[in-house]
Each structure stands twice: as C-alpha cells, then as structure tokens.
Design an enzyme around this catalytic site. Sequence first.
Site, PDB file in Angstrom:
ATOM      1  N   HIS A   1       0.823  -1.212   0.000  1.00  0.00           N
ATOM      2  CA  HIS A   1       0.000   0.000   0.000  1.00  0.00           C
ATOM      3  C   HIS A   1       0.864   1.272   0.000  1.00  0.00           C
ATOM      4  CE1 HIS A   1      -3.651   2.373   1.165  1.00  0.00           C
ATOM      5  NE2 HIS A   1      -2.744   3.147   1.723  1.00  0.00           N
ATOM      6  N   GLU A   2       1.770   1.355   0.953  1.00  0.00           N
ATOM      7  CA  GLU A   2       2.598   2.570   1.049  1.00  0.00           C
ATOM      8  C   GLU A   2       3.502   2.710  -0.180  1.00  0.00           C
ATOM      9  OE1 GLU A   2       1.783   4.747   3.133  1.00  0.00           O
ATOM     10  OE2 GLU A   2       0.568   3.479   4.455  1.00  0.00           O
TER      11      GLU A   2
ATOM     12  N   HIS B   1       1.717   4.579  -2.777  1.00  0.00           N
ATOM     13  CA  HIS B   1       1.783   6.035  -2.553  1.00  0.00           C
ATOM     14  C   HIS B   1       3.138   6.573  -3.031  1.00  0.00           C
ATOM     15  CE1 HIS B   1      -1.891   6.855  -0.323  1.00  0.00           C
ATOM     16  NE2 HIS B   1      -1.638   5.954   0.601  1.00  0.00           N
TER      17      HIS B   1
ATOM     18  N   GLU C   1      -4.906   7.852  -2.608  1.00  0.00           N
ATOM     19  CA  GLU C   1      -5.351   6.583  -2.057  1.00  0.00           C
ATOM     20  C   GLU C   1      -5.612   5.591  -3.203  1.00  0.00           C
ATOM     21  OE1 GLU C   1      -5.253   4.736   1.309  1.00  0.00           O
ATOM     22  OE2 GLU C   1      -4.847   6.861   1.089  1.00  0.00           O
TER      23      GLU C   1
HETATM   24 ZN    ZN Z   1      -2.994   5.233   2.080  1.00  0.00          ZN
END
Ligand code: ZN
Length: 500
Positions: free
Chosen positions: A264-265, A268, A294
């Site tokens: 997830h990170e 980003h 997101e």
């Molecule tokens: Zn996030």
Amino acid sequence: MHQKELEFRAYLKEIAMFNEATALFGWDTQTGMPRDAVDFRAEVSSYFSGKAFEMSISAKMEEFLTYFSQHSDILSQDGLLIYKEVKKEFDLNRNIPIDRYTAYIKCLGKADETWHEGRKTKSFEPFKQSLEEIVQFLKEFIPLQRKDEATPYDVLLNQYEPGMTVEKLDSLFSELRDGLMAIRQTLTEKGTVPQTDFLSRYVPKSQQHKLVTELAKRIDYNFDKGRLDDTTHPFMQNLNRNDARITTRWNEHDFKMATFGVIHEAGHGIYEQNIDARFDYTPLATGTSMGMHESQSLFYEIIVGSHKEFWKNNFSLFQEATEGTFKDIDFDTFYKGLHKSEPSFIRIEADTLTYPLHIIIRYEIEKMIFNEDLPVSELPRVWNEKYQEYLGITPENDLEGVLQDVHWSAGLFGYFPSYALGYMYAAQLYHTMEKTLDFTEEFAKDNYRKIREWLSAHIHQYGSSKKPNELILEATGEALSPRYLLDIQQKRYFDIYGID
Ligand code: ZN
C-alpha cells in the site's frame, strides 16, 4: 519565462525547501528520533513550518497574486496552473481572523489530549466538549471559506477532493453501499468461509522484511528514490520526486499486516516518484488529492496485490522467504485465506470488501453534523446504530466505536470519503487498463513495469496540475462510477467463497 514568473518561482522554491525540511523532521520524528529529543524537535519543526506559512500568506505573496490576476497572459502554461493552485490555497484561509485560527489550533491540541483520555476510559464523555468546540470552529470558518459550494459540508469535502460534491457522493455511496451489502449477504448465505488459522503462524521480522522488500521492488517502487523504515503508524513521506519514503509496522503473528501495508505505502511512493520534473519546487509537485493518492496505494494493494495471478507468481517467493513455515499450505488455501471477509469494528483492520462501509458510515455522520446540525453528543448513538444497520454489529464501547479514529480530533472533517473514492478510482482504472494489458500474462513474466508505466502516463506524471475528476475522465473515458469496484469485488469474493 517572464522575469516576474521567475521571481515567483524562486519564491515558491524557498517555501518548498522549508516544507521539505519540515517533512524530513516529521519523518525522523516518526522513525528514528530519540525519545528525549521531542521538545527540541517540536521547536525546530514549528520554526521551519512557521517560516513556510508566513511566506505563503505574506504581503509579497499577495503582491505576486494580485499582479498575476491582472497579467495572467505573461505566465507560461505551467505558470498559470501553479498560480491558480497557490491562489486557491491563499484564498482558502485569508478570511479567517488570525486570532480565531490560533484559538482553533489550540483547541486541536486540547482535543488530542481529551481524545486520548477518552480512549483510555473507552468513553466518549471526556472528548465530547473538545469535539463540540472543533465543530463550532469549523461551522464558523465554513461561511468564510465558502464560494459556490451547495452545502456547508461541500466546503469541507472540497478541501480534500477538489470538485467532489455531496450530490455526487450521495449517489456514488448509496449505490456502493447497497452493492457491497448485497455481496456480503450472498457470502453469508451461500459461501464457504476460507480457512485462516495458518495466517497467525510465527514469521520473524527478518523473513517478512525480505519478502516485502522484494515485493515492493517487483511492483516498481524505486529504492534509489525511497527507503523502508519501521514506525508505529505506517505512512509514506514524500520529500521530493527522488525521495519518497515508506514505513511499516511488523507483527510476527500476522505477516499480512506488513505485507499489504508495504504494498500500500509503496503505491503512494510510486505516485510521488513519477511526477514530472517540470513541477519541482512548486505546489503541483505532489499527488492531486487525497482520494487520487489513495487510489494509487489501493491499486497496488487491492488490484495488483490481491490478484490471484499475482500471488500465484509470487507464491514461491513467499514460501522461500518464510523458510518452510507454510510448506503444508497449498496455493488455493493460501490465497483464499488472505481474503476472508467479516464485519469488524475497527476501520483500519477491516477487509477490503467491508472497508468502504466503514467510510460511508463516517461520511453520513459528518454530513449530518454539518448539514443537518446533528449535536455532537448524539455521535455515539448514531455511530452504533449505523454499524448495526450496515455491518450487523454493535460496538461494546466507544473505543471500538466513535473514538477509534484520530481524524476528528485533528479537525479532519471531509477527509474520510477519500479512502472510499480511492477504492472506486482504482477499480475503474483497472477496468480500463485491462483492455490493453493482460495482467495474467504480465504477472507470469514477472513484469510489473508496464502497469506502473500506464499509471505514470495517465496519473502520476501530472502531479496536482490536473484535478481528480479530469484525470479519471481522461484516463478512463467516463466519470467515476462504483460499478467497477462492485464487479471486481463480486467476482473475487464469489470465487474465494465458492459461489458460482
Ligand atoms: Zn494510504
């Protein structure tokens, strides 16, 4: 470039450098700072961020903006976009009297304390008054910030997702809510619940570290422009496009946490690492909105990182990294186990199917507060009723309920919808991408670069120079729709739960 624009850009660069320093202090505070350094750090950080803030509202800044409002023709194409972005920020808070703003910041400090107090006693009571004050401040500020937004809550929403409105969200969210609840009902009635007991087997941090670092590299997170560190509340910190750092926490009895957390990170980070260099040192050199950011982390978490073929091709890596701990677990059991769905109280621990329902609950409550004047004292009751209605569970105390998230104590109303928007953007991007890119084939070749390149070409490179609604329309040919997320989730979960 016109001399005046050059001067403006140099001024912005100075602000950006103060901001970058502040961000680096912030990252260090959350990762490696010795505990006793906290007072010194707070002093230095607030000095640097204060400098950037002063410059952003200074007379000099006002002079630049007034000049360009009358001479926008001398600005380059990018210069015009930069000017608009700076002006938007400048206008947002200029009508708020500085003493009221200072009082608000002080109120947030107090709220952080009372929120923690409430969490300790698992009761909303200690926090109630602070939250009432925060809401009061925001209700005072909204008319001063309002331009042509239809409702008070639209003003808050716009600050995190430019162009998004209550009208659009009401329709997106009601379709999404009904669709997700219908999928959940089918799973409950007809599905076979996956086996998950093996997920809590002991996997030492060193093995998990090896696994997640390799996975992050494979999906094209660039470690020459980033790094991975430990923290308690995971985040990505971008300093510039060549330095977008990620963090994670580890649980040796739940490898899923760091595995999906890092994917997830990294998503980003990948966004920030691929923004066009022409926006360097300007406010456009970062992701365009919370929701779009997101969408990029979620693209890697719920589209790529939850794809059956992704794990098929990375199953041997997983087995190797965990050194035989799961040798009795076959691929099917493993993959299904990763995707058990069940209603839960805590948003950040929710599975990907139920997660958006947590967000919709917060959205509906926030809207009631600002558009229908729901008294803050009613929040625990409304919260618990909605959890019962949408997820079929009722929190036993306020820690499991209304006190679980930090957002409201930090004044972040209007922020929550971003998370669910991210889910929908990600699914819609995938739907379009799939038409020209065969994921199964790419995964089989261990090739994730084409996926990253597609996202960079359609989303990343633009930084904040295009708004989220423009990006999604240009990338997919239509406005945001919940349909694609519902399609993907239904297909995936029906497969996992053995429903045809
Ligand atoms: Zn996030």
